[in-house]
Motif scaffolding. Structure first.
Motif, short mmCIF file in Angstrom:
data_model
loop_
_atom_site.label_atom_id
_atom_site.label_comp_id
_atom_site.label_asym_id
_atom_site.label_seq_id
_atom_site.Cartn_x
_atom_site.Cartn_y
_atom_site.Cartn_z
N LEU A 14 17.92 19.25 19.42
CA LEU A 14 19.12 18.46 19.57
C LEU A 14 19.26 18.45 20.95
O LEU A 14 19.94 17.29 21.30
N LEU A 27 30.34 11.28 21.81
CA LEU A 27 29.48 12.04 20.95
C LEU A 27 30.20 12.76 19.93
O LEU A 27 31.33 13.40 20.17
N LYS A 28 30.01 12.45 18.74
CA LYS A 28 30.60 13.18 17.43
C LYS A 28 29.54 14.00 16.70
O LYS A 28 28.47 13.54 16.43
N ILE A 29 29.79 15.41 16.76
CA ILE A 29 28.92 16.37 16.08
C ILE A 29 30.00 16.96 15.05
O ILE A 29 30.61 17.37 15.10
N ARG A 31 29.16 20.02 12.49
CA ARG A 31 28.00 20.91 12.45
C ARG A 31 28.40 22.06 11.57
O ARG A 31 29.67 22.52 11.81
N LEU A 52 34.02 17.32 18.23
CA LEU A 52 33.34 18.56 17.50
C LEU A 52 33.99 18.90 16.23
O LEU A 52 35.24 19.37 16.18
#
Length: 60
Positions: A14, A27-29, A31, A52
């Motif tokens: 990743l 960027l959207k994560i 997790r 995040l």
């Protein structure tokens, strides 16, 4: 680029995908914590926004 539900065999894969995206700005994560998982390093010269979201999973 818009990716959803991406599963990678490890964090390094990743990280390479993110760092290799030369026009990535947002960027959207989402997790989930996985036992034994290491931290994710986000490196990008073009990234302007990082969102995040974290969660936890339970194993039976």
């Amino acid at each position: 680029m818009d990716l959803e539900v991406v599963r990678c065999p490890n964090e390094a894969t990743l990280e390479k995908l993110i760092s290799g995206s030369f026009v990535l700005e947002d960027l959207k994560i989402l997790r989930y914590s996985v036992k034994g998982s290491k931290g994710l390093k986000v490196r990008s010269r073009t990234l302007k926004r990082l969102h995040l979201y974290t969660g936890t999973t339970t194993s039976d």
